[in-house]
Write an enzyme that holds these catalytic residues in place. Structure first.
Site: not given
Ligand code: MIG
Length: 805
Positions: A431, A434, A509
């Site tokens: 995650d 980016e 998201d």
């Molecule tokens: O700032 O890990 O897209 O699926 O549950 C949010 C917490 C960070 C973004 C992800 C989401 C995940 C969440 N993450």
């Protein structure tokens, strides 16, 4: 007039100004003065000392590389490219005073010398496929510096193509947009965009590859440039489609079809084939930000089993860690991770853990944290140009990022995953890559961060869009080394072209809204047209509160998506399949069970995607590119060539129109036949998603399962949907579902064909391909619309015919 213009400029805003930038103000490359020819390339020398290199890679693939006012650089490297050793096809060169023509068996590339304009034509028909609208451009005098996101990035480069009056544009990876990208414009700059809605751009990924289609003839362009890039498909002009970037080379690959499927195959030859994930990755998955402690995880799994809902995977989001420190477990919440994964595995459930790129900076405290200490000592973290450690703020607070362009750093990162594999974790979810930074989400705070980049020491402008790709690569290669007999399962949010070699993806998201649900379809189909077949979206939506109806309709889309995972934000209402009551739960169960029954079919299509690059989740245009009725359908999709699904994407609707392409179709639920080439009205009460099977198809269905591998795939039921001649065919792909042995021929592919015989039907089973032996099992053959069925125990190790009387 002036005020009207001002208002329009205000409405479009600064981003609009950049995208809509009039590139006709840029300087263009000079005319060709002479050329040089090598075995596989032609280098054109221009009057302004620019050079253009055209490399012939395949009969349908030409690379165009331009260097403005300088020679083509020696260095030639891209993180996206998987294949460089092309076998040069037969080609020839013809020169006239006005032009230079390179001809392969399929493609004729004509370069007009002055001005330097490139035309791509079909070599057989000489029909024009795509042509330059103006010569390749660069911002020699810095006109665009003022509106560039990063004026230090380099020189803006651009190519402009004539915009077809009837041209349609597809692909471009993950965009919060419709399928046909005609008359719209996009930016690529990987961005963390929670709660995005249609039109939000850029979002998480960069796949600078698109397909143009006009009059049924398709070409592809892959602009392999990782800088912030711009694609404009005639957004505000009917003259040109153009693409450009804030730095780097004007470097693109031109693919000729004419079929879209052929372009996709070539594209994955170039950027890499998706490796097969474990078969259980096609199973149902459940996630939540976050399930903890371990007893809650067990409770969720128990609930699934108690309620007879199939489940293969449960995800642990960021709270499993010790204070968000990646590569650790919280000792109180998860005192015995191995014990937990063992227990879940006995119930058939695998655990996937999230791993973020941010490593907590811990040097200022007395605390020792191995990931930080080792990375610091080895100098694997990103630095600013002035030598300072780059300290973004993410979940652990002040953090550092790994420079994944360093091969040793990738290896180290991969090896750190031993703590997961040793504890029985089956997959990794990447995650925030980016990379997201709470200090500043735009990337401005990272502009002076330098990456090693094969010794080039380049800045963020070049490396942002490839960060997620390289993180996923480090993860994938690490899992491969740690468990050589297992297929890695990696999920990523950010990506660049070539990501399919390392990771599957999900669309980040989303919202628990009908609008967000409707976006699933064009997003999945566009990703499939961009080399990313293994896609999915949080089932039910991520942010805000959903309801039973939305959740059911969401499953009616995702039960056929490769990645089927229900996930929910930390502060949202619960969303597991049973949370809105039995009525909805029963419908969801029906679709989850159908997904598991369809696994032999879905897995066959997934392997096809791996081998050919043609995705399983398809827009209609991919199968019917000569039918203009399919060119902008956003609310229907197909799985493979055979299944057509027309879900309901709005509340309170129980009927809709469905477009059926030419041919005969069977209603999946009633077997009722329709003649296609038209719209039909169908009923879709909440428990029904309109679904049709192409006449001529055979759909293999396996037994009902609680999880993949629960029992042998026996019997297999072949639902036969004869076409108007009484024929049907399919192929079935099988392997062990877990190991990489399929890469060495350990699989079985069997062709099935059915024809109408003098009495009843005859099934021919072809000689199997590959060395995998599933052993004898029962095959049921059911001829739809005929009430005919036949059960037979088959050891399909040889060719055979079975009569269905
Ligand atoms: O700032 O890990 O897209 O699926 O549950 C949010 C917490 C960070 C973004 C992800 C989401 C995940 C969440 N993450």
């Amino acid at each position: 007039m002036k005020t009207v213009l001002a208002v329009i400029v205000l409405l479009i805003g600064p981003a609009g100004a950049a995208i809509g930038q009039d590139i006709t103000t840029l300087e263009t490359i000079g005319p060709v003065t002479r050329l040089e020819r090598t075995n596989n390339a032609v280098t054109l020398h221009c009057r302004d000392n620019s050079q253009v290199q055209l490399t012939i890679l395949a009969p349908d693939l030409i690379r165009v590389r331009a260097a403005f006012t300088k020679p083509i650089p020696q260095r030639d490297h891209s993180w996206a490219i998987a294949k460089v050793d092309w076998e040069t096809p037969h080609w020839n060169l013809k020169e006239t005073p006005d032009s230079i023509t390179i001809t392969t068996d399929e493609l004729e590339t004509v370069v007009h010398r002055s001005p330097l304009l490139i035309d791509f034509r079909d070599a057989r028909t000489h029909q024009l496929i795509n042509s330059d609208e103006r010569a390749m451009s660069y911002d020699a005098s810095g006109k665009l510096k003022g509106i560039m996101f990063d004026p230090t990035a380099g020189t803006f480069v651009a190519a402009a193509k004539k915009f077809g009056f009837d041209e349609h544009f597809y692909g471009l990876g993950e965009k919060a947009a419709r399928l046909d990208k005609r008359r719209s414009a996009f930016i690529n700059w990987n961005s963390d965009t929670p709660g995005y809605t249609e039109g939000k751009d850029p979002i998480y990924q960069t796949i600078p590859f698109y397909i143009g289609l006009q009059h049924g003839i398709a070409y592809g362009i892959f602009f392999d440039n990782s800088y912030r890039s711009y694609f404009n498909f005639g957004q505000s002009s009917q003259q040109r489609a153009w693409f450009g970037a804030e730095g780097g080379e004007l470097n693109y690959y031109f693919f000729y079809g004419p079929s879209i499927k052929k372009i996709l195959s070539r594209y994955v030859d170039l950027t890499g084939h998706m490796s097969l994930p474990p078969l259980w990755a096609l199973g149902n998955q459940q996630s939540r930000w976050s399930y903890y402690p371990d007893t809650v995880v067990e409770e969720v799994v128990n609930e699934y089993r108690k309620r007879d809902l199939p489940l293969d995977v449960i995800h642990l989001d960021i709270d499993y860690m010790n204070g968000y420190r990646v590569f650790t477990f919280d000792k109180t919440r998860f005192p015995d991770p191995k014990g937990l994964t063992d227990k879940l595995r006995q119930q058939g459930v695998k655990v996937v853990t999230i791993v973020d790129p941010g490593i907590k900076r811990t040097n200022q405290s007395a605390e020792r944290y191995h990931a930080f200490d080792q990375g610091l000592e080895k100098n694997f973290f990103q630095h600013r140009r002035n030598g300072e450690l780059f300290v973004p703020r993410v979940w652990p607070g002040d953090s550092v990022f790994v420079d994944y362009t360093l091969p040793e750093a990738r290896r180290w990162w991969g090896d750190l995953h031993r703590v997961y594999t040793d504890n029985g974790v089956a997959g990794i979810w990447n995650d925030m890559n980016e990379p997201s930074d709470f200090i500043d989400q735009t990337g401005k705070n990272q502009l002076d961060v330098v990456s090693y980049d094969e010794g080039e020491k380049t800045t963020h402008a070049k490396n942002r869009n490839t960060f997620g790709l390289l993180m996923s690569r480090a993860t994938y290669e690490g899992l491969e080394r740690l468990q050589p007999d297992r297929r890695p399962f990696v999920i990523t949010r950010a990506a660049y072209a070539g990501i399919q070699r390392y990771a599957t993806m999900w669309t980040g998201d989303t919202n628990s809204t009908w609008e967000s649900l409707a976006l699933n379809i064009p997003m999945f189909t566009s990703l499939g047209l961009s080399g990313e077949p293994f896609v999915g979206s949080d089932v039910g939506g991520f942010i805000w509160r959903g309801n039973g109806e939305l959740l059911v309709r969401s499953y009616q889309v995702s039960f056929l998506a490769p990645f089927c995972r229900n996930h929910k934000v930390v502060d949202g209402y619960d969303q597991e399949p049973w949370r809105f009551g039995k009525y909805y739960e029963d419908i969801i169960r029906k679709y989850l069970k159908l997904r598991y029954a369809l696994l032999p079919f879905l897995y066959t299509k997934l392997e096809e995607a791996h081998r050919t690059g043609v995705p399983l989740f398809r827009p209609l245009v991919l199968n019917y590119q000569n039918d203009p009725n399919t060119y902008n359908i956003d609310d229907q999709f197909m799985i493979g060539d055979d299944l057509l699904i027309a879900p309901i994407l709005k509340p309170d609707i129980t009927r809709r129109l469905v477009y059926l392409p030419p041919g005969t179709w069977y209603d999946y639920w009633t077997d009722k036949k329709y003649t296609g080439g038209t719209m039909i009205g169908v009923d879709a009460p909440l428990d029904v998603v309109p679904m049709f099977v192409r006449a001529g198809a055979i759909i293999p269905l396996g037994p009902s399962l609680n999880y993949v591998g629960e029992k042998p795939v026996d019997p297999i039921t072949f639902n036969i949907y004869p076409d108007d001649n009484g024929s049907a065919s399919t192929s079935l792909y099988e392997d062990d579902g877990l190991s990489p042995a399929y890469k060495h021929g350990v699989f079985r592919r069997t062709a099935f064909s059915v024809r109408r015989g003098p009495r009843g039907f005859v099934v021919s089973i072809g000689a199997p391909e590959g060395t995998y032996n599933p052993g004898p099992r029962r095959f049921n053959f059911i001829v739809k619309g005929q009430e005919l069925r036949m059960v037979s125990t088959v050891d399909n190790a040889k060719t055979q015919e079975i009569a269905i009387p």
